[in-house]
Design a protein around this motif. Structure first.
Motif, PDB file in Angstrom:
ATOM      1  N   GLY A  62      46.073  35.931  14.363  1.00 42.40           N
ATOM      2  CA  GLY A  62      45.324  37.022  13.753  1.00 42.40           C
ATOM      3  C   GLY A  62      44.130  37.463  14.579  1.00 42.40           C
ATOM      4  N   ASP A  63      43.883  36.801  15.686  1.00 40.02           N
ATOM      5  CA  ASP A  63      42.765  37.172  16.556  1.00 40.02           C
ATOM      6  C   ASP A  63      43.030  38.460  17.330  1.00 40.02           C
ATOM      7  OD1 ASP A  63      41.363  34.956  15.729  1.00 40.02           O
ATOM      8  OD2 ASP A  63      41.870  33.743  17.486  1.00 40.02           O
ATOM      9  N   TYR A  64      44.183  39.065  17.124  1.00 38.61           N
ATOM     10  CA  TYR A  64      44.554  40.269  17.868  1.00 38.61           C
ATOM     11  C   TYR A  64      43.603  41.425  17.618  1.00 38.61           C
ATOM     12  CZ  TYR A  64      46.775  41.356  13.415  1.00 38.61           C
ATOM     13  OH  TYR A  64      47.019  41.563  12.089  1.00 38.61           O
ATOM     14  N   VAL A  65      42.879  41.424  16.503  1.00 37.22           N
ATOM     15  CA  VAL A  65      41.969  42.529  16.218  1.00 37.22           C
ATOM     16  C   VAL A  65      40.914  42.685  17.308  1.00 37.22           C
ATOM     17  CG1 VAL A  65      42.321  42.484  13.722  1.00 37.22           C
ATOM     18  CG2 VAL A  65      40.514  41.102  14.738  1.00 37.22           C
ATOM     19  N   CYS A  66      40.665  41.644  18.067  1.00 38.89           N
ATOM     20  CA  CYS A  66      39.698  41.699  19.173  1.00 38.89           C
ATOM     21  C   CYS A  66      40.262  42.450  20.377  1.00 38.89           C
ATOM     22  CB  CYS A  66      39.307  40.289  19.612  1.00 38.89           C
ATOM     23  SG  CYS A  66      38.574  39.286  18.326  1.00 38.89           S
ATOM     24  N   TYR A  67      41.581  42.652  20.442  1.00 36.11           N
ATOM     25  CA  TYR A  67      42.214  43.188  21.645  1.00 36.11           C
ATOM     26  C   TYR A  67      43.021  44.464  21.441  1.00 36.11           C
ATOM     27  CZ  TYR A  67      40.984  38.552  23.272  1.00 36.11           C
ATOM     28  OH  TYR A  67      40.292  37.411  23.590  1.00 36.11           O
ATOM     29  N   CYS A  68      43.264  44.860  20.206  1.00 41.39           N
ATOM     30  CA  CYS A  68      44.115  46.051  19.961  1.00 41.39           C
ATOM     31  C   CYS A  68      43.288  47.250  19.508  1.00 41.39           C
ATOM     32  CB  CYS A  68      45.154  45.739  18.895  1.00 41.39           C
ATOM     33  SG  CYS A  68      46.348  44.514  19.419  1.00 41.39           S
ATOM     34  N   ALA A  98      50.466  43.098  24.747  1.00 45.04           N
ATOM     35  CA  ALA A  98      51.053  43.027  26.087  1.00 45.04           C
ATOM     36  C   ALA A  98      50.487  44.092  27.020  1.00 45.04           C
ATOM     37  CB  ALA A  98      52.573  43.144  26.005  1.00 45.04           C
ATOM     38  N   ARG A  99      49.944  45.183  26.460  1.00 41.61           N
ATOM     39  CA  ARG A  99      49.372  46.232  27.312  1.00 41.61           C
ATOM     40  C   ARG A  99      47.857  46.315  27.200  1.00 41.61           C
ATOM     41  NH1 ARG A  99      49.209  51.575  24.763  1.00 41.61           N
ATOM     42  NH2 ARG A  99      49.470  51.258  22.538  1.00 41.61           N
ATOM     43  N   SER A 100      47.262  45.305  26.600  1.00 34.66           N
ATOM     44  CA  SER A 100      45.804  45.247  26.474  1.00 34.66           C
ATOM     45  C   SER A 100      45.170  44.746  27.770  1.00 34.66           C
ATOM     46  CB  SER A 100      45.410  44.317  25.324  1.00 34.66           C
ATOM     47  OG  SER A 100      44.023  44.044  25.359  1.00 34.66           O
ATOM     48  N   ILE A 101      44.319  45.553  28.348  1.00 33.18           N
ATOM     49  CA  ILE A 101      43.593  45.162  29.562  1.00 33.18           C
ATOM     50  C   ILE A 101      42.679  43.976  29.259  1.00 33.18           C
ATOM     51  CG2 ILE A 101      41.925  45.932  31.309  1.00 33.18           C
ATOM     52  CD1 ILE A 101      44.708  47.330  31.503  1.00 33.18           C
ATOM     53  N   ASP A 102      42.017  44.020  28.112  1.00 33.75           N
ATOM     54  CA  ASP A 102      41.075  42.953  27.749  1.00 33.75           C
ATOM     55  C   ASP A 102      41.780  41.619  27.543  1.00 33.75           C
ATOM     56  OD1 ASP A 102      38.701  44.754  27.575  1.00 33.75           O
ATOM     57  OD2 ASP A 102      39.924  45.663  25.994  1.00 33.75           O
ATOM     58  N   LEU A 103      42.935  41.623  26.869  1.00 37.57           N
ATOM     59  CA  LEU A 103      43.672  40.377  26.686  1.00 37.57           C
ATOM     60  C   LEU A 103      44.225  39.875  28.016  1.00 37.57           C
ATOM     61  CD1 LEU A 103      44.678  38.178  24.779  1.00 37.57           C
ATOM     62  CD2 LEU A 103      46.797  39.467  24.579  1.00 37.57           C
ATOM     63  N   HIS A 104      44.629  40.792  28.881  1.00 36.21           N
ATOM     64  CA  HIS A 104      45.119  40.370  30.197  1.00 36.21           C
ATOM     65  C   HIS A 104      44.025  39.602  30.937  1.00 36.21           C
ATOM     66  CE1 HIS A 104      47.798  40.609  33.714  1.00 36.21           C
ATOM     67  NE2 HIS A 104      46.666  40.628  34.390  1.00 36.21           N
ATOM     68  N   MET A 105      42.807  40.115  30.898  1.00 34.06           N
ATOM     69  CA  MET A 105      41.714  39.414  31.579  1.00 34.06           C
ATOM     70  C   MET A 105      41.441  38.056  30.923  1.00 34.06           C
ATOM     71  SD  MET A 105      39.088  42.401  32.860  1.00 34.06           S
ATOM     72  CE  MET A 105      38.947  43.305  31.330  1.00 34.06           C
ATOM     73  N   TYR A 106      41.504  38.009  29.601  1.00 32.62           N
ATOM     74  CA  TYR A 106      41.309  36.739  28.895  1.00 32.62           C
ATOM     75  C   TYR A 106      42.412  35.739  29.271  1.00 32.62           C
ATOM     76  CZ  TYR A 106      41.252  33.380  25.062  1.00 32.62           C
ATOM     77  OH  TYR A 106      41.239  32.220  24.320  1.00 32.62           O
ATOM     78  N   SER A 107      43.649  36.211  29.354  1.00 36.30           N
ATOM     79  CA  SER A 107      44.787  35.315  29.620  1.00 36.30           C
ATOM     80  C   SER A 107      44.859  34.864  31.072  1.00 36.30           C
ATOM     81  CB  SER A 107      46.093  35.986  29.210  1.00 36.30           C
ATOM     82  OG  SER A 107      46.441  37.027  30.104  1.00 36.30           O
ATOM     83  N   THR A 108      44.107  35.497  31.954  1.00 36.20           N
ATOM     84  CA  THR A 108      44.154  35.156  33.374  1.00 36.20           C
ATOM     85  C   THR A 108      42.802  34.634  33.861  1.00 36.20           C
ATOM     86  OG1 THR A 108      43.704  37.467  33.966  1.00 36.20           O
ATOM     87  CG2 THR A 108      46.019  36.796  33.878  1.00 36.20           C
ATOM     88  N   LYS A 109      42.090  33.953  32.979  1.00 34.81           N
ATOM     89  CA  LYS A 109      40.784  33.385  33.352  1.00 34.81           C
ATOM     90  C   LYS A 109      40.894  32.459  34.555  1.00 34.81           C
ATOM     91  CE  LYS A 109      39.858  31.926  29.182  1.00 34.81           C
ATOM     92  NZ  LYS A 109      39.218  31.302  28.006  1.00 34.81           N
ATOM     93  N   LYS A 110      42.002  31.738  34.665  1.00 36.53           N
ATOM     94  CA  LYS A 110      42.161  30.771  35.764  1.00 36.53           C
ATOM     95  C   LYS A 110      42.150  31.434  37.135  1.00 36.53           C
ATOM     96  CE  LYS A 110      44.751  27.429  33.040  1.00 36.53           C
ATOM     97  NZ  LYS A 110      46.070  26.817  32.813  1.00 36.53           N
ATOM     98  N   THR A 111      42.555  32.696  37.194  1.00 33.78           N
ATOM     99  CA  THR A 111      42.571  33.407  38.475  1.00 33.78           C
ATOM    100  C   THR A 111      41.429  34.414  38.569  1.00 33.78           C
ATOM    101  OG1 THR A 111      44.122  35.055  37.604  1.00 33.78           O
ATOM    102  CG2 THR A 111      45.070  33.142  38.764  1.00 33.78           C
ATOM    103  N   ASN A 112      40.527  34.389  37.588  1.00 30.29           N
ATOM    104  CA  ASN A 112      39.367  35.283  37.572  1.00 30.29           C
ATOM    105  C   ASN A 112      39.788  36.751  37.713  1.00 30.29           C
ATOM    106  OD1 ASN A 112      36.617  35.761  37.311  1.00 30.29           O
ATOM    107  ND2 ASN A 112      36.291  35.768  39.516  1.00 30.29           N
TER     108      ASN A 112
END
Length: 157
Positions: free
Chosen positions: A151-157, A21-35
């Motif tokens: 389990g893909d969280y290892v890419c973001y934590c 929830a506080r990962s900057i990288d996951l935030h960008m991944y989750s908001t691809k629609k708004t770039n």
């Protein structure tokens, strides 16, 4: 002032859900629609208490910037971010995490915002902005849940 409360159950360890929830990288991944992109402050990794991030994104057809600061944090149960610059008159977002009896994590978002422009802003909140923000947050939570449970969280934590 509109308040959105969203509850999402996630079957993953609380520390993982909190960090996603506080990962900057996951935030960008989750908001691809708004770039959405982090353009200043913390631009990757996990944001911490007192740190800021400036986001640039396209919402409702217009590129905007929004700067938030993490104003409170109690790992791994709670953090809060508040807008310090941006298009809203005000905005704060509380992120709460609670272990359930069955082992799932209840991730609760409490999101308060106020549109600018007085009566015109109140009309925008009522007519479309609240629904838009709810969908935006629901999509982000759907992705946090999917990443945590896969389990893909290892890419973001």
């Amino acid at each position: 002032m509109p308040t959105l409360v969203l509850d999402t159950l996630v079957n993953a360890p609380i520390a993982i859900v909190f960090d996603l929830a506080r990962s900057i990288d996951l935030h960008m991944y989750s908001t691809k629609k708004t770039n959405e992109r982090a353009i200043a402050g913390i631009t990757s990794g996990l944001i911490e208490l007192g740190q800021t991030v400036r986001w640039r994104a396209k919402h409702l057809g217009v590129y905007q910037t929004l700067t938030v600061r993490i104003t409170k944090m109690e790992k791994p149960y709670f953090f809060e971010d508040k807008m310090i610059q941006g298009v809203f008159q005000s905005m704060d977002h509380q992120h709460l995490f609670e272990e359930q009896e069955d082992g799932a994590i209840l991730m609760r978002d409490v999101f308060h915002f106020r549109a600018p422009l007085g009566p015109l802003g109140r009309f925008a909140e009522w007519s479309f902005l609240t629904v838009y923000m709810k969908r935006f947050l629901e999509e982000r939570n759907r992705i946090i849940k999917a990443v945590a449970e896969s389990g893909d969280y290892v890419c973001y934590c």
